[in-house]
Design a protein around this motif. Structure first.
Motif, mmCIF file in Angstrom:
data_model
loop_
_atom_site.group_PDB
_atom_site.id
_atom_site.type_symbol
_atom_site.label_atom_id
_atom_site.label_comp_id
_atom_site.label_asym_id
_atom_site.label_seq_id
_atom_site.Cartn_x
_atom_site.Cartn_y
_atom_site.Cartn_z
ATOM 1 N N LEU A 1 0.158 -7.523 -0.153
ATOM 2 C CA LEU A 1 0.058 -8.577 -1.159
ATOM 3 C C LEU A 1 -1.132 -8.309 -2.064
ATOM 4 O O LEU A 1 -2.150 -7.766 -1.631
ATOM 5 C CB LEU A 1 -0.103 -9.940 -0.485
ATOM 6 N N ASN A 2 -1.004 -8.739 -3.326
ATOM 7 C CA ASN A 2 -2.046 -8.506 -4.307
ATOM 8 C C ASN A 2 -2.281 -9.754 -5.146
ATOM 9 O O ASN A 2 -1.352 -10.527 -5.414
ATOM 10 C CB ASN A 2 -1.658 -7.340 -5.222
ATOM 11 N N ARG A 3 -3.524 -9.936 -5.560
ATOM 12 C CA ARG A 3 -3.893 -11.109 -6.360
ATOM 13 C C ARG A 3 -3.085 -11.209 -7.648
ATOM 14 O O ARG A 3 -2.757 -12.305 -8.106
ATOM 15 C CB ARG A 3 -5.379 -11.043 -6.709
ATOM 16 N N SER A 4 -2.777 -10.058 -8.243
ATOM 17 C CA SER A 4 -2.030 -10.082 -9.498
ATOM 18 C C SER A 4 -0.659 -10.726 -9.325
ATOM 19 O O SER A 4 -0.111 -11.323 -10.267
ATOM 20 C CB SER A 4 -1.881 -8.666 -10.057
ATOM 21 N N GLU A 5 -0.094 -10.642 -8.111
ATOM 22 C CA GLU A 5 1.215 -11.254 -7.860
ATOM 23 C C GLU A 5 1.112 -12.778 -7.850
ATOM 24 O O GLU A 5 2.035 -13.472 -8.275
ATOM 25 C CB GLU A 5 1.772 -10.729 -6.539
ATOM 26 N N GLY B 1 6.107 -8.074 -6.593
ATOM 27 C CA GLY B 1 5.676 -7.018 -5.675
ATOM 28 C C GLY B 1 5.362 -5.732 -6.400
ATOM 29 O O GLY B 1 6.256 -5.071 -6.919
ATOM 30 N N ILE B 2 4.063 -5.357 -6.430
ATOM 31 C CA ILE B 2 3.644 -4.196 -7.222
ATOM 32 C C ILE B 2 3.439 -2.937 -6.380
ATOM 33 O O ILE B 2 3.034 -1.900 -6.910
ATOM 34 C CB ILE B 2 2.340 -4.499 -8.000
ATOM 35 N N GLU B 3 3.740 -3.003 -5.068
ATOM 36 C CA GLU B 3 3.589 -1.819 -4.224
ATOM 37 C C GLU B 3 4.498 -1.916 -3.015
ATOM 38 O O GLU B 3 4.933 -3.012 -2.629
ATOM 39 C CB GLU B 3 2.135 -1.657 -3.761
ATOM 40 N N CYS B 4 4.775 -0.766 -2.401
ATOM 41 C CA CYS B 4 5.551 -0.768 -1.159
ATOM 42 C C CYS B 4 5.504 0.614 -0.517
ATOM 43 O O CYS B 4 5.126 1.613 -1.141
ATOM 44 C CB CYS B 4 7.007 -1.164 -1.403
ATOM 45 N N VAL B 5 5.898 0.656 0.746
ATOM 46 C CA VAL B 5 6.204 1.909 1.435
ATOM 47 C C VAL B 5 7.586 1.756 2.050
ATOM 48 O O VAL B 5 8.024 0.645 2.368
ATOM 49 C CB VAL B 5 5.179 2.257 2.540
ATOM 50 N N GLY B 6 8.277 2.881 2.191
ATOM 51 C CA GLY B 6 9.620 2.818 2.751
ATOM 52 C C GLY B 6 10.250 4.190 2.846
ATOM 53 O O GLY B 6 9.551 5.210 2.843
ATOM 54 N N LEU C 1 0.643 1.431 7.019
ATOM 55 C CA LEU C 1 1.004 2.157 5.800
ATOM 56 C C LEU C 1 1.215 1.199 4.627
ATOM 57 O O LEU C 1 0.851 1.505 3.488
ATOM 58 C CB LEU C 1 2.269 2.982 6.035
ATOM 59 N N GLY C 2 1.771 0.020 4.915
ATOM 60 C CA GLY C 2 2.030 -0.943 3.853
ATOM 61 C C GLY C 2 0.780 -1.470 3.187
ATOM 62 O O GLY C 2 0.827 -1.958 2.050
ATOM 63 N N ALA C 3 -0.351 -1.353 3.866
ATOM 64 C CA ALA C 3 -1.616 -1.854 3.318
ATOM 65 C C ALA C 3 -2.274 -0.872 2.358
ATOM 66 O O ALA C 3 -3.208 -1.231 1.640
ATOM 67 C CB ALA C 3 -2.582 -2.161 4.458
ATOM 68 N N LEU C 4 -1.805 0.374 2.327
ATOM 69 C CA LEU C 4 -2.615 1.440 1.747
ATOM 70 C C LEU C 4 -2.410 1.787 0.272
ATOM 71 O O LEU C 4 -3.399 2.098 -0.403
ATOM 72 C CB LEU C 4 -2.428 2.719 2.574
ATOM 73 N N PRO C 5 -1.184 1.828 -0.280
ATOM 74 C CA PRO C 5 -0.998 2.460 -1.598
ATOM 75 C C PRO C 5 -1.885 1.922 -2.716
ATOM 76 O O PRO C 5 -2.717 2.642 -3.272
ATOM 77 C CB PRO C 5 0.486 2.221 -1.894
ATOM 78 N N GLU C 6 -1.727 0.648 -3.051
ATOM 79 C CA GLU C 6 -2.485 0.101 -4.175
ATOM 80 C C GLU C 6 -3.971 -0.007 -3.848
ATOM 81 O O GLU C 6 -4.828 0.190 -4.713
ATOM 82 C CB GLU C 6 -1.911 -1.266 -4.574
ATOM 83 N N GLY D 1 -10.284 -11.892 3.994
ATOM 84 C CA GLY D 1 -11.265 -10.922 4.489
ATOM 85 C C GLY D 1 -10.579 -9.660 4.944
ATOM 86 O O GLY D 1 -10.950 -9.057 5.953
ATOM 87 N N GLY D 2 -9.599 -9.215 4.202
ATOM 88 C CA GLY D 2 -8.844 -8.009 4.549
ATOM 89 C C GLY D 2 -7.487 -8.054 3.874
ATOM 90 O O GLY D 2 -7.125 -9.030 3.212
ATOM 91 N N LYS D 3 -6.710 -6.999 4.046
ATOM 92 C CA LYS D 3 -5.408 -6.878 3.409
ATOM 93 C C LYS D 3 -4.354 -7.706 4.129
ATOM 94 O O LYS D 3 -4.323 -7.761 5.355
ATOM 95 C CB LYS D 3 -4.979 -5.412 3.384
ATOM 96 N N ILE D 4 -3.508 -8.340 3.356
ATOM 97 C CA ILE D 4 -2.350 -9.080 3.885
ATOM 98 C C ILE D 4 -1.128 -8.208 3.688
ATOM 99 O O ILE D 4 -0.875 -7.716 2.576
ATOM 100 C CB ILE D 4 -2.193 -10.432 3.182
ATOM 101 N N VAL D 5 -0.362 -8.008 4.755
ATOM 102 C CA VAL D 5 0.791 -7.114 4.715
ATOM 103 C C VAL D 5 2.047 -7.885 5.097
ATOM 104 O O VAL D 5 2.021 -8.756 5.963
ATOM 105 C CB VAL D 5 0.605 -5.926 5.667
#
Length: 321
Positions: free
Chosen positions: A39-43, A61-66, A120-125, A314-318
């Motif tokens: 998840l990202n603030r821009s969303e 949704g501005i990023e993903c893994v799959g 992995l889902g936390a990483l790209p952006e 306080g960290g990435k939400i996936v």
């Protein structure tokens, strides 16, 4: 397929989970089975209607893994692991809040890893933004002091880890005194409590700040520019304050003489895919430990956005799909 569709701007309850036909890829597009996304603030800002160029209905949704399902060009093989981010994703065309997505090849990078999808889902952006901000924009060097304003965000935490690993002294900020330990545990040498007037604190304590990663945004930018040494650089990357612009911006008043203001936007500058693979290897080797605060399911997307908006993370939400 299941997809969370936004038909009109508003609260997280406006994200409607529904069934849609799986889209078909055209030339220069790839059909991806989405496994996870961050998840990202821009969303949140897009959901609230702050992104005027975004037309509804839209799958955010501005990023993903799959994994690749179909690539008409044959460049990507079926089942190949890929990451995708930005390039209009979730804004100009449907994004990752779904079980499948058709995405342009230009925003896709392949990788190899046995890490679980929730990591992995936390990483790209996150990696693209941090690496680009530190190297392309701030041009960090060993021995410098970096201040990260908005340090408890996922970007701030990873930036502290990477900067520390490259020999910088890291000072992180938070408005919440209870989050000091979180920052120290994730790379910060020192923590400042952000009262909105950091420049005064820095001046009184005679702290020399070479570079500043500004993640709060326009509401604190002037103060950050007053906090850097002459010749230093301030990079505005984040907008945690959810404000796009500054009224009556006066460059001669905002920017110190012979100092520099820049930005980083991962939608305009892309870090080469090889760095993403190298970053994954560092995570696998536990040299870097990205902070993942909470994991949700696609069916819980409204709850996930509410949690991000509450500023508890306080960290990435996936989100696992």
């Amino acid at each position: 397929m299941k997809a969370a569709v936004l038909y009109r701007a508003g609260g997280p309850e406006n994200l409607r989970l529904e069934k849609r036909e799986i889209p078909l890829p055209k030339q220069d597009q790839v059909l991806i089975k989405i496994k996870a996304f961050g998840l990202n603030r821009s969303e949140i800002m897009t959901r609230k209607g702050y992104s005027e160029s975004v037309h509804f209905p839209r799958i955010l949704g501005i990023e993903c893994v799959g994994e690749v399902v179909e690539d008409p060009s044959g460049e990507f093989r079926k089942g190949q692991k890929v990451a995708a981010f930005m390039g209009g994703m979730g804004r100009d065309f449907d994004g990752s809040y779904a079980e499948f997505a058709v995405l342009p090849k230009s925003i896709i990078s392949s990788f190899e890893s046995d890490l679980p999808w929730e990591i992995l889902g936390a990483l790209p952006e996150m990696l693209q933004t941090v690496y680009g901000s530190l190297h392309s924009a701030l041009k960090i060097n060993k021995g410098e002091t970096l201040l990260i304003r908005g340090g408890t965000s996922s970007i701030g935490l990873l930036a502290a880890e990477l900067a520390k690993s490259e020999g910088l002294k890291v000072i992180s900020t938070t408005r919440n005194i209870d989050k000091q330990n979180l920052l120290i545990e994730n790379g910060a040498d020192r923590v400042l409590i952000d009262d909105g007037n950091l420049s005064n604190q820095i001046s009184k304590q005679n702290i020399k700040i070479d570079k500043i990663l500004e993640l709060v945004g326009t509401s604190t930018l002037k103060d950050s520019l007053a906090s850097v040494v002459q010749g230093g650089i301030v990079c505005m990357t984040g907008m945690l304050s959810e404000q796009w612009s500054i009224k009556d911006f006066a460059p001669m008043d905002f920017i110190q003489a012979a100092s520099y203001l820049t930005i980083y936007d991962s939608g305009k500058i892309r870090v080469d895919g090889q760095y993403f693979q190298e970053f994954i290897r560092k995570v696998e080797a536990k040299e870097i430990k990205p902070v993942i605060k909470k994991i949700f399911k696609l069916e819980e997307i409204a709850e996930a956005q509410s949690f991000m908006e509450s500023n508890q993370s306080g960290g990435k939400i996936v989100v696992l799909v």
